[in-house]
Scaffold this active site. Structure first.
Site, PDB file in Angstrom:
ATOM      1  N   PHE A 125       0.862  -1.191   0.000  1.00 27.74           N
ATOM      2  CA  PHE A 125       0.000   0.000   0.000  1.00 27.74           C
ATOM      3  C   PHE A 125       0.891   1.231   0.000  1.00 27.74           C
ATOM      4  N   THR A 158       2.532   6.935   1.871  1.00 33.39           N
ATOM      5  CA  THR A 158       3.588   7.810   2.384  1.00 33.39           C
ATOM      6  C   THR A 158       4.638   8.094   1.311  1.00 33.39           C
ATOM      7  N   GLY A 215       4.556  12.425   5.064  1.00 36.07           N
ATOM      8  CA  GLY A 215       4.235  11.287   5.909  1.00 36.07           C
ATOM      9  C   GLY A 215       2.922  11.525   6.640  1.00 36.07           C
ATOM     10  N   ALA A 236      -7.271  -0.510   8.934  1.00 35.63           N
ATOM     11  CA  ALA A 236      -5.979  -0.999   9.442  1.00 35.63           C
ATOM     12  C   ALA A 236      -5.746  -0.549  10.890  1.00 35.63           C
ATOM     13  N   ARG A 237      -6.084   0.698  11.186  1.00 34.68           N
ATOM     14  CA  ARG A 237      -5.871   1.211  12.549  1.00 34.68           C
ATOM     15  C   ARG A 237      -6.719   0.439  13.557  1.00 34.68           C
ATOM     16  N   ARG A 239      12.041 -16.167  39.307  1.00 39.09           N
ATOM     17  CA  ARG A 239      13.351 -15.567  39.614  1.00 39.09           C
ATOM     18  C   ARG A 239      13.435 -15.173  41.092  1.00 39.09           C
ATOM     19  N   GLU A 265       0.692   4.188  10.412  1.00 41.23           N
ATOM     20  CA  GLU A 265      -0.781   4.304  10.484  1.00 41.23           C
ATOM     21  C   GLU A 265      -1.208   5.528  11.279  1.00 41.23           C
ATOM     22  N   THR A 301       0.927   8.832  13.436  1.00 45.22           N
ATOM     23  CA  THR A 301       1.775   8.839  14.634  1.00 45.22           C
ATOM     24  C   THR A 301       0.923   9.071  15.889  1.00 45.22           C
ATOM     25  N   ASP A 351       1.199  11.446  17.878  1.00 42.03           N
ATOM     26  CA  ASP A 351       0.794  12.864  17.899  1.00 42.03           C
ATOM     27  C   ASP A 351      -0.406  13.105  16.993  1.00 42.03           C
TER      28      ASP A 351
HETATM   29  P1  TGC Z   1      -8.812  16.365   5.946  1.00 46.60           P
HETATM   30  O1  TGC Z   1      -8.905  17.644   5.176  1.00 46.60           O
HETATM   31  O2  TGC Z   1      -9.101  16.365   7.397  1.00 46.60           O
HETATM   32  O3  TGC Z   1      -9.755  15.291   5.237  1.00 46.60           O
HETATM   33  C1  TGC Z   1      -9.752  15.066   3.838  1.00 46.60           C
HETATM   34  C2  TGC Z   1     -11.024  14.316   3.541  1.00 46.60           C
HETATM   35  O4  TGC Z   1     -10.929  13.001   4.082  1.00 46.60           O
HETATM   36  C3  TGC Z   1     -11.943  12.797   5.074  1.00 46.60           C
HETATM   37  N1  TGC Z   1     -11.320  12.041   6.169  1.00 46.60           N
HETATM   38  C4  TGC Z   1     -11.533  10.742   6.327  1.00 46.60           C
HETATM   39  N2  TGC Z   1     -12.315   9.879   5.669  1.00 46.60           N
HETATM   40  C5  TGC Z   1     -12.300   8.603   6.077  1.00 46.60           C
HETATM   41  N3  TGC Z   1     -11.546   8.185   7.115  1.00 46.60           N
HETATM   42  C6  TGC Z   1     -10.748   9.021   7.800  1.00 46.60           C
HETATM   43  N4  TGC Z   1      -9.990   8.580   8.808  1.00 46.60           N
HETATM   44  C7  TGC Z   1     -10.722  10.371   7.421  1.00 46.60           C
HETATM   45  N5  TGC Z   1     -10.040  11.464   7.856  1.00 46.60           N
HETATM   46  C8  TGC Z   1     -10.429  12.477   7.074  1.00 46.60           C
HETATM   47  C9  TGC Z   1     -12.395  14.177   5.493  1.00 46.60           C
HETATM   48  O5  TGC Z   1     -13.709  14.155   5.966  1.00 46.60           O
HETATM   49  C10 TGC Z   1     -12.252  14.937   4.197  1.00 46.60           C
HETATM   50  O6  TGC Z   1     -13.368  14.656   3.400  1.00 46.60           O
HETATM   51  P2  TGC Z   1     -14.021  15.800   2.472  1.00 46.60           P
HETATM   52  O7  TGC Z   1     -15.184  15.157   1.815  1.00 46.60           O
HETATM   53  O8  TGC Z   1     -14.394  16.916   3.410  1.00 46.60           O
HETATM   54  O9  TGC Z   1     -12.940  16.201   1.512  1.00 46.60           O
HETATM   55  O10 TGC Z   1      -7.421  15.735   5.654  1.00 46.60           O
HETATM   56  P3  TGC Z   1      -5.993  16.276   5.936  1.00 46.60           P
HETATM   57  O11 TGC Z   1      -5.256  16.228   4.649  1.00 46.60           O
HETATM   58  O12 TGC Z   1      -6.030  17.582   6.695  1.00 46.60           O
HETATM   59  O13 TGC Z   1      -5.355  15.144   6.864  1.00 46.60           O
HETATM   60  C11 TGC Z   1      -5.948  14.678   7.990  1.00 46.60           C
HETATM   61  C12 TGC Z   1      -5.003  13.699   8.732  1.00 46.60           C
HETATM   62  C13 TGC Z   1      -3.758  14.386   9.218  1.00 46.60           C
HETATM   63  C14 TGC Z   1      -5.781  13.200   9.917  1.00 46.60           C
HETATM   64  C15 TGC Z   1      -4.643  12.515   7.839  1.00 46.60           C
HETATM   65  O14 TGC Z   1      -4.004  12.895   6.704  1.00 46.60           O
HETATM   66  C16 TGC Z   1      -3.852  11.455   8.548  1.00 46.60           C
HETATM   67  O15 TGC Z   1      -4.453  10.562   9.104  1.00 46.60           O
HETATM   68  N6  TGC Z   1      -2.475  11.474   8.535  1.00 46.60           N
HETATM   69  C17 TGC Z   1      -1.657  10.376   9.007  1.00 46.60           C
HETATM   70  C18 TGC Z   1      -1.076   9.620   7.831  1.00 46.60           C
HETATM   71  C19 TGC Z   1      -1.091   8.154   8.018  1.00 46.60           C
HETATM   72  O16 TGC Z   1      -1.719   7.600   8.902  1.00 46.60           O
HETATM   73  N7  TGC Z   1      -0.433   7.453   7.123  1.00 46.60           N
HETATM   74  C20 TGC Z   1      -0.442   6.019   7.150  1.00 46.60           C
HETATM   75  C21 TGC Z   1       0.199   5.452   5.909  1.00 46.60           C
HETATM   76  S1  TGC Z   1      -0.116   3.723   5.691  1.00 46.60           S
HETATM   77  C22 TGC Z   1       0.808   2.967   6.877  1.00 46.60           C
HETATM   78  O17 TGC Z   1       1.406   3.545   7.722  1.00 46.60           O
HETATM   79  C23 TGC Z   1       0.784   1.492   6.817  1.00 46.60           C
HETATM   80  S2  TGC Z   1       1.722   0.692   7.999  1.00 46.60           S
HETATM   81  C24 TGC Z   1       0.965  -0.781   7.891  1.00 46.60           C
HETATM   82  C25 TGC Z   1       1.606  -1.924   8.567  1.00 46.60           C
HETATM   83  O18 TGC Z   1       2.750  -2.332   8.246  1.00 46.60           O
HETATM   84  O19 TGC Z   1       0.879  -2.546   9.407  1.00 46.60           O
HETATM   85  P1  FAD Z   2       6.557  12.921   9.870  1.00 44.11           P
HETATM   86  O1  FAD Z   2       5.191  13.150   9.314  1.00 44.11           O
HETATM   87  O2  FAD Z   2       7.702  13.638   9.247  1.00 44.11           O
HETATM   88  O3  FAD Z   2       6.519  13.267  11.418  1.00 44.11           O
HETATM   89  C1  FAD Z   2       7.692  13.457  12.195  1.00 44.11           C
HETATM   90  C2  FAD Z   2       7.268  13.896  13.595  1.00 44.11           C
HETATM   91  O4  FAD Z   2       6.527  15.121  13.512  1.00 44.11           O
HETATM   92  C3  FAD Z   2       6.334  12.878  14.254  1.00 44.11           C
HETATM   93  O5  FAD Z   2       6.618  12.792  15.631  1.00 44.11           O
HETATM   94  C4  FAD Z   2       4.951  13.486  14.068  1.00 44.11           C
HETATM   95  O6  FAD Z   2       4.020  13.096  15.066  1.00 44.11           O
HETATM   96  C5  FAD Z   2       5.275  14.977  14.143  1.00 44.11           C
HETATM   97  N1  FAD Z   2       4.272  15.794  13.449  1.00 44.11           N
HETATM   98  C6  FAD Z   2       3.951  15.783  12.129  1.00 44.11           C
HETATM   99  N2  FAD Z   2       2.962  16.661  11.881  1.00 44.11           N
HETATM  100  C7  FAD Z   2       2.641  17.233  13.068  1.00 44.11           C
HETATM  101  C8  FAD Z   2       1.675  18.207  13.465  1.00 44.11           C
HETATM  102  N3  FAD Z   2       0.803  18.772  12.606  1.00 44.11           N
HETATM  103  N4  FAD Z   2       1.624  18.559  14.778  1.00 44.11           N
HETATM  104  C9  FAD Z   2       2.480  17.994  15.686  1.00 44.11           C
HETATM  105  N5  FAD Z   2       3.411  17.074  15.363  1.00 44.11           N
HETATM  106  C10 FAD Z   2       3.474  16.687  14.067  1.00 44.11           C
HETATM  107  N6  FAD Z   2       3.325   4.076   4.826  1.00 44.11           N
HETATM  108  C11 FAD Z   2       2.578   3.602   3.789  1.00 44.11           C
HETATM  109  O7  FAD Z   2       2.001   4.362   3.019  1.00 44.11           O
HETATM  110  N7  FAD Z   2       2.483   2.254   3.574  1.00 44.11           N
HETATM  111  C12 FAD Z   2       3.091   1.339   4.355  1.00 44.11           C
HETATM  112  O8  FAD Z   2       2.964   0.133   4.147  1.00 44.11           O
HETATM  113  C13 FAD Z   2       3.891   1.815   5.442  1.00 44.11           C
HETATM  114  N8  FAD Z   2       4.585   0.933   6.206  1.00 44.11           N
HETATM  115  C14 FAD Z   2       5.447   1.407   7.161  1.00 44.11           C
HETATM  116  C15 FAD Z   2       6.281   0.498   7.829  1.00 44.11           C
HETATM  117  C16 FAD Z   2       7.188   0.960   8.776  1.00 44.11           C
HETATM  118  C17 FAD Z   2       8.094  -0.010   9.441  1.00 44.11           C
HETATM  119  C18 FAD Z   2       7.242   2.336   9.085  1.00 44.11           C
HETATM  120  C19 FAD Z   2       8.193   2.827  10.128  1.00 44.11           C
HETATM  121  C20 FAD Z   2       6.446   3.229   8.414  1.00 44.11           C
HETATM  122  C21 FAD Z   2       5.547   2.786   7.438  1.00 44.11           C
HETATM  123  N9  FAD Z   2       4.761   3.671   6.681  1.00 44.11           N
HETATM  124  C22 FAD Z   2       3.977   3.218   5.641  1.00 44.11           C
HETATM  125  C23 FAD Z   2       4.935   5.113   6.843  1.00 44.11           C
HETATM  126  C24 FAD Z   2       4.196   5.705   8.045  1.00 44.11           C
HETATM  127  O9  FAD Z   2       2.834   5.761   7.834  1.00 44.11           O
HETATM  128  C25 FAD Z   2       4.793   7.101   8.300  1.00 44.11           C
HETATM  129  O10 FAD Z   2       6.094   6.894   8.815  1.00 44.11           O
HETATM  130  C26 FAD Z   2       3.944   7.919   9.263  1.00 44.11           C
HETATM  131  O11 FAD Z   2       2.711   8.266   8.680  1.00 44.11           O
HETATM  132  C27 FAD Z   2       4.675   9.196   9.735  1.00 44.11           C
HETATM  133  O12 FAD Z   2       5.251   9.873   8.672  1.00 44.11           O
HETATM  134  P2  FAD Z   2       6.802  10.325   8.734  1.00 44.11           P
HETATM  135  O13 FAD Z   2       7.595   9.145   9.128  1.00 44.11           O
HETATM  136  O14 FAD Z   2       7.095  10.986   7.455  1.00 44.11           O
HETATM  137  O15 FAD Z   2       6.868  11.351   9.923  1.00 44.11           O
END
Ligand code: TGC
Ligand code: FAD
Length: 383
Positions: A128, A131, A136, A242-243, A268, A363, A365, A367
């Site tokens: 997927f 990022t 991120g 996923a979360r 122990r 998924e 952070t 924060d």
């Molecule tokens: P924002 O302007 O708030 O929203 C944009 C549109 O999306 C809607 N929305 C959602 N819809 C469904 N589920 C959610 N959780 C939603 N959150 C927001 C929202 O209503 C809006 O819709 P519309 O119709 O008004 O346009 O979006 P934003 O760009 O300001 O960002 C919000 C934020 C920061 C919460 C979001 O971008 C976020 O969650 N950031 C964190 C990024 C993240 O979690 N990345 C994960 C990557 S994948 C991964 O890490 C896989 S690891 C897997 C593993 O190995 O197990």
């Molecule tokens: P950044 O966004 O640069 O954040 C750095 C620090 O700043 C963090 O402490 C964060 O909390 C803080 N920060 C950022 N914005 C704010 C704010 N507005 N206010 C206060 N603090 C803030 N991604 C995928 O798409 N697919 C995957 O399969 C996937 N697998 C992963 C597997 C591993 C092992 C890891 C480590 C990561 C994976 N990720 C994946 C990426 C993951 O989702 C990102 O690392 C995560 O979303 C954070 O992004 P970043 O690392 O760029 O940190």
């Protein structure tokens, strides 16, 4: 570890599923996981094994190869897999929530039939890509582009930190089109210009491959574009699934740390007594048990809401954040209970602790999830 008899809240099918996954983890994962984590290697045939026990896309309907199970069952499967190792749960949750879920939810009938059954068996491994190197926590800023070209599109850009990238057969990738809309595409490893360099030297999730997805003008035929999504809601709704699973998974890792510490503390002896007889150690163990129990209740209730389509993204964020932080705290305390023994691979705690440092970042952070709760309760966006 079931201090509040949560087992009584589960039906016989849930118990059967939980016990069968637990059995698999005890027989197929526990005996080898330390070696694979130490050697930084993925477990051979892991995805096929996970497919074989029904852990890939359990909530996907049977007609597409899934098991048609409910959200409670999905959560329990994630909990039991992460009792083994976060890398095992990661493999199952990426495939289920981040690859099968978007194809099922946003894909055409043809895409569902083409990909889902093979993903469910583990014959195809998915990744997927959301990022990017510069985006991120703020995936909405993505730079990856999808530009129309003849009968399809050209995909250019790079995704970073992607679970299973080096071993994936296909990847669900998010990119902006010429109108600035967020589109999802299914990229195939065989496509020219698509490469997946591995991210080396991780101290965390060492039994899982992480890497990049790099697209150099990759041609994506129209039939590989998900037709039913054109905004950030698409990828973000995959994250909800996923979360949710991670909120359960973290409990599994915490239980393994707690059980290990409890047994060690009883065996122990120091100063002529088991260390479990000292109040300081009892405080650690009692607090671990309390925090695990609270997390179990949170996830149990969330499962019920999610099954009824009533779980909000903010409720899911609260559970992911709380439970992963809880698990990390449990791991840190549990490691101390073992003294020096806590740092070696004979015990699982340090491995869980290092894994959880990724889980608390990916998924969303710690924060970011706090800010999602803050926004939900105040109505004010503090990002
Ligand atoms: P924002 O302007 O708030 O929203 C944009 C549109 O999306 C809607 N929305 C959602 N819809 C469904 N589920 C959610 N959780 C939603 N959150 C927001 C929202 O209503 C809006 O819709 P519309 O119709 O008004 O346009 O979006 P934003 O760009 O300001 O960002 C919000 C934020 C920061 C919460 C979001 O971008 C976020 O969650 N950031 C964190 C990024 C993240 O979690 N990345 C994960 C990557 S994948 C991964 O890490 C896989 S690891 C897997 C593993 O190995 O197990
Ligand atoms: P950044 O966004 O640069 O954040 C750095 C620090 O700043 C963090 O402490 C964060 O909390 C803080 N920060 C950022 N914005 C704010 C704010 N507005 N206010 C206060 N603090 C803030 N991604 C995928 O798409 N697919 C995957 O399969 C996937 N697998 C992963 C597997 C591993 C092992 C890891 C480590 C990561 C994976 N990720 C994946 C990426 C993951 O989702 C990102 O690392 C995560 O979303 C954070 O992004 P970043 O690392 O760029 O940190």
């Amino acid at each position: 570890m079931d201090y509040y008899q949560i087992e009584e809240l589960l039906n016989p099918e849930h118990l059967l599923i939980r016990d069968s996954i637990r059995e698999f983890v005890k027989s197929d994962i526990k005996p080898i996981i330390d070696q694979y984590a130490q050697e930084h290697k993925e477990i051979p045939q892991l995805m096929k094994k996970l497919g074989g026990i029904g852990a890939l896309g359990p909530f996907i309907p049977e007609e597409y190869g899934g098991a048609g199970l409910d959200q409670m069952a999905y959560g329990l499967i994630m909990q039991e897999l992460e009792y083994g190792d976060s890398a095992i749960r990661s493999a199952a949750s990426v495939q289920s929530s981040l690859v099968m879920f978007p194809i099922f939810t946003f894909g055409s009938e043809e895409q569902k039939k083409r990909f889902l059954p093979q993903l469910a068996t583990g014959d195809l491994i998915g990744a997927f890509g959301l990022t990017e190197p510069n985006h991120g926590s703020d995936p909405g800023g993505m730079e990856t582009k999808l530009i129309a070209d003849g009968d399809g599109y050209r995909l250019s850009g790079a995704k970073m930190w992607i679970t299973n990238a080096p071993i994936c057969d296909i990847a669900v990738v998010w990119a902006r089109d010429e109108e600035g809309k967020v589109r999802g595409v299914i990229a195939d490893r065989a496509m020219e210009g698509f490469t997946t360099p591995e991210t080396l030297h991780k101290w965390s999730l060492r039994a899982s491959k992480t890497g990049e997805l790099v697209f150099d003008q990759v041609f994506i035929p129209k039939e590989n574009v998900l037709p039913l999504v054109n905004s950030m809601k698409g990828p973000l709704s995959c994250l909800n699934s996923a979360r949710y699973g991670i909120s359960w998974g973290a409990i599994g890792a915490a239980i393994d740390c707690y059980e290990t510490a409890l047994q060690y503390a009883k065996e122990r002896e120091q100063f002529g007594k088991p260390i479990a007889s000292f109040q300081l150690q009892q405080k650690k163990l009692a607090e671990m048990a309390t925090e695990i129990t609270k997390a179990q209740l949170l996830s149990w209730r969330l499962a019920t809401l999610k099954e009824q389509n009533r779980a909000t993204p903010a409720q899911i964020s609260m559970a992911k954040r709380n439970n992963v932080h809880m698990a990390l705290q449990v791991a840190r305390e549990a490691r101390q209970v073992l003294g020096a023994m806590g740092i070696v691979g004979d015990f699982p705690i340090m491995r869980h602790m290092m894994n959880l440092e990724s889980v608390i970042t990916y998924e969303g952070t710690h924060d970011v999830h706090l800010l999602i709760t803050g926004q939900d309760i105040t109505g004010i966006n503090a990002f």
